[in-house]
Motif scaffolding. Structure first.
Motif, mmCIF file in Angstrom:
data_model
loop_
_atom_site.group_PDB
_atom_site.id
_atom_site.type_symbol
_atom_site.label_atom_id
_atom_site.label_comp_id
_atom_site.label_asym_id
_atom_site.label_seq_id
_atom_site.Cartn_x
_atom_site.Cartn_y
_atom_site.Cartn_z
ATOM 1 N N ILE A 67 -0.587 -10.726 -0.218
ATOM 2 C CA ILE A 67 0.867 -10.618 -0.046
ATOM 3 C C ILE A 67 1.533 -11.930 -0.453
ATOM 4 O O ILE A 67 2.548 -11.934 -1.154
ATOM 5 N N PHE A 68 0.969 -13.048 -0.040
ATOM 6 C CA PHE A 68 1.505 -14.353 -0.415
ATOM 7 C C PHE A 68 1.550 -14.493 -1.937
ATOM 8 O O PHE A 68 2.562 -14.908 -2.501
ATOM 9 N N ASP A 69 0.458 -14.149 -2.607
ATOM 10 C CA ASP A 69 0.410 -14.247 -4.073
ATOM 11 C C ASP A 69 1.422 -13.317 -4.733
ATOM 12 O O ASP A 69 2.095 -13.702 -5.695
ATOM 13 N N LEU A 70 1.531 -12.091 -4.235
ATOM 14 C CA LEU A 70 2.473 -11.138 -4.830
ATOM 15 C C LEU A 70 3.919 -11.581 -4.607
ATOM 16 O O LEU A 70 4.754 -11.470 -5.511
ATOM 17 N N GLU A 71 4.221 -12.085 -3.424
ATOM 18 C CA GLU A 71 5.591 -12.519 -3.129
ATOM 19 C C GLU A 71 6.006 -13.701 -3.993
ATOM 20 O O GLU A 71 7.178 -13.830 -4.343
ATOM 21 N N ARG A 72 5.063 -14.557 -4.364
ATOM 22 C CA ARG A 72 5.382 -15.696 -5.236
ATOM 23 C C ARG A 72 5.878 -15.222 -6.591
ATOM 24 O O ARG A 72 6.646 -15.911 -7.242
ATOM 25 N N ASN A 73 5.440 -14.057 -6.999
ATOM 26 C CA ASN A 73 5.848 -13.497 -8.287
ATOM 27 C C ASN A 73 7.312 -13.084 -8.260
ATOM 28 O O ASN A 73 7.975 -13.086 -9.289
ATOM 29 N N GLY A 74 7.815 -12.713 -7.092
ATOM 30 C CA GLY A 74 9.212 -12.343 -6.946
ATOM 31 C C GLY A 74 9.565 -11.015 -7.583
ATOM 32 O O GLY A 74 10.699 -10.797 -7.987
ATOM 33 N N ASP A 75 8.618 -10.121 -7.673
ATOM 34 C CA ASP A 75 8.838 -8.832 -8.323
ATOM 35 C C ASP A 75 8.224 -7.746 -7.462
ATOM 36 O O ASP A 75 7.520 -8.019 -6.499
ATOM 37 N N THR A 76 8.513 -6.496 -7.807
ATOM 38 C CA THR A 76 7.763 -5.388 -7.222
ATOM 39 C C THR A 76 6.774 -4.912 -8.276
ATOM 40 O O THR A 76 6.926 -5.196 -9.465
ATOM 41 N N PHE A 77 5.802 -4.197 -7.833
ATOM 42 C CA PHE A 77 4.675 -3.827 -8.681
ATOM 43 C C PHE A 77 4.437 -2.326 -8.649
ATOM 44 O O PHE A 77 4.821 -1.658 -7.696
ATOM 45 N N VAL A 78 3.762 -1.847 -9.674
ATOM 46 C CA VAL A 78 3.186 -0.517 -9.633
ATOM 47 C C VAL A 78 1.698 -0.706 -9.343
ATOM 48 O O VAL A 78 1.134 -1.772 -9.586
ATOM 49 N N MET A 79 1.098 0.332 -8.815
ATOM 50 C CA MET A 79 -0.316 0.275 -8.448
ATOM 51 C C MET A 79 -0.991 1.535 -8.961
ATOM 52 O O MET A 79 -0.416 2.616 -8.915
ATOM 53 N N VAL A 80 -2.206 1.371 -9.452
ATOM 54 C CA VAL A 80 -2.993 2.500 -9.928
ATOM 55 C C VAL A 80 -4.086 2.779 -8.903
ATOM 56 O O VAL A 80 -4.810 1.870 -8.499
ATOM 57 N N ALA A 107 6.311 -0.522 -5.811
ATOM 58 C CA ALA A 107 7.453 0.346 -6.109
ATOM 59 C C ALA A 107 7.033 1.748 -6.535
ATOM 60 O O ALA A 107 7.819 2.689 -6.416
ATOM 61 N N LYS A 108 5.805 1.894 -7.022
ATOM 62 C CA LYS A 108 5.345 3.203 -7.490
ATOM 63 C C LYS A 108 3.824 3.222 -7.503
ATOM 64 O O LYS A 108 3.182 2.212 -7.789
ATOM 65 N N LEU A 109 3.267 4.383 -7.192
ATOM 66 C CA LEU A 109 1.820 4.579 -7.217
ATOM 67 C C LEU A 109 1.485 5.571 -8.317
ATOM 68 O O LEU A 109 2.061 6.658 -8.377
ATOM 69 N N GLU A 156 4.237 7.946 3.296
ATOM 70 C CA GLU A 156 4.840 7.473 4.545
ATOM 71 C C GLU A 156 5.982 6.493 4.285
ATOM 72 O O GLU A 156 6.940 6.428 5.033
ATOM 73 N N LYS A 157 5.856 5.716 3.233
ATOM 74 C CA LYS A 157 6.854 4.687 2.905
ATOM 75 C C LYS A 157 7.919 5.218 1.923
ATOM 76 O O LYS A 157 8.880 4.528 1.637
ATOM 77 N N GLY A 158 7.731 6.441 1.415
ATOM 78 C CA GLY A 158 8.685 6.993 0.449
ATOM 79 C C GLY A 158 8.533 6.429 -0.940
ATOM 80 O O GLY A 158 9.483 6.445 -1.742
ATOM 81 N N ILE A 159 7.360 5.947 -1.253
ATOM 82 C CA ILE A 159 7.101 5.383 -2.578
ATOM 83 C C ILE A 159 6.814 6.535 -3.552
ATOM 84 O O ILE A 159 6.009 7.401 -3.262
ATOM 85 N N PRO A 160 7.483 6.503 -4.714
ATOM 86 C CA PRO A 160 7.235 7.557 -5.713
ATOM 87 C C PRO A 160 5.770 7.532 -6.174
ATOM 88 O O PRO A 160 5.164 6.462 -6.311
ATOM 89 N N ILE A 161 5.243 8.722 -6.401
ATOM 90 C CA ILE A 161 3.849 8.878 -6.849
ATOM 91 C C ILE A 161 3.855 9.685 -8.134
ATOM 92 O O ILE A 161 4.494 10.737 -8.208
ATOM 93 N N THR A 162 3.132 9.182 -9.125
ATOM 94 C CA THR A 162 2.930 9.914 -10.366
ATOM 95 C C THR A 162 1.466 10.260 -10.481
ATOM 96 O O THR A 162 0.614 9.365 -10.466
ATOM 97 N N TYR A 163 1.174 11.548 -10.581
ATOM 98 C CA TYR A 163 -0.207 12.012 -10.763
ATOM 99 C C TYR A 163 -0.445 12.129 -12.256
ATOM 100 O O TYR A 163 0.245 12.867 -12.943
#
Length: 129
Positions: A17-30, A98-100, A121-128
């Motif tokens: 979390i510390f490393d991601l927050e330093r980037n100052g952006d949101t991310f997508v995750m696979v 921001a998106k999975l 649960e968090k309302g994050i958009p999901i793309t299958y």
């Protein structure tokens, strides 16, 4: 020194979390099945990495979870129930994802099913895919 799986994964979560927050952006995750299916772990991991590369080439900031896989850390407790409940849930629900994107063939992968649940649960958009 960390003595429990909970301690280990909580500490790992804080570091990421510390490393991601330093980037100052949101991310997508696979998310994708790595240890099940007809393909080997190596083939599944390549499929995940290829999708991350494609998403990055499309301008997405991609969270690469692969360096945090227990298989690369002999000191990791290998407690997947706690890892998903603490580490992956914490990342997905941190506000930094921001998106999975979900790779095909995930249905039997308990970890991916958990990641989908956390995103919903968090309302994050999901793309299958």
């Amino acid at each position: 020194m960390l003595h429990t799986a909970s301690d280990y994964y909580t500490n790992l979560l804080k570091e990421v979390i510390f490393d991601l927050e330093r980037n100052g952006d949101t991310f997508v995750m696979v998310a994708g099945a790595l240890g099940i299916g007809t393909e080997t772990f190596k083939d599944n991991l390549k499929r995940m990495k290829d999708q991350m590369t494609l998403l990055a080439s499309q301008g997405h900031a991609v969270f690469d979870q692969t360096p945090y896989l227990d298989i690369y850390h002999p000191e990791a407790p290998q407690d997947y129930a706690q890892k998903f409940d603490i580490f992956y849930k914490g990342i997905i629900q941190s506000g930094l994802i921001a998106k999975l994107f979900v790779l095909p063939g995930y249905e039997e992968a308990r970890g991916v099913v958990s990641e989908i649940k956390y995103a919903k649960e968090k309302g994050i958009p999901i793309t299958y895919l």
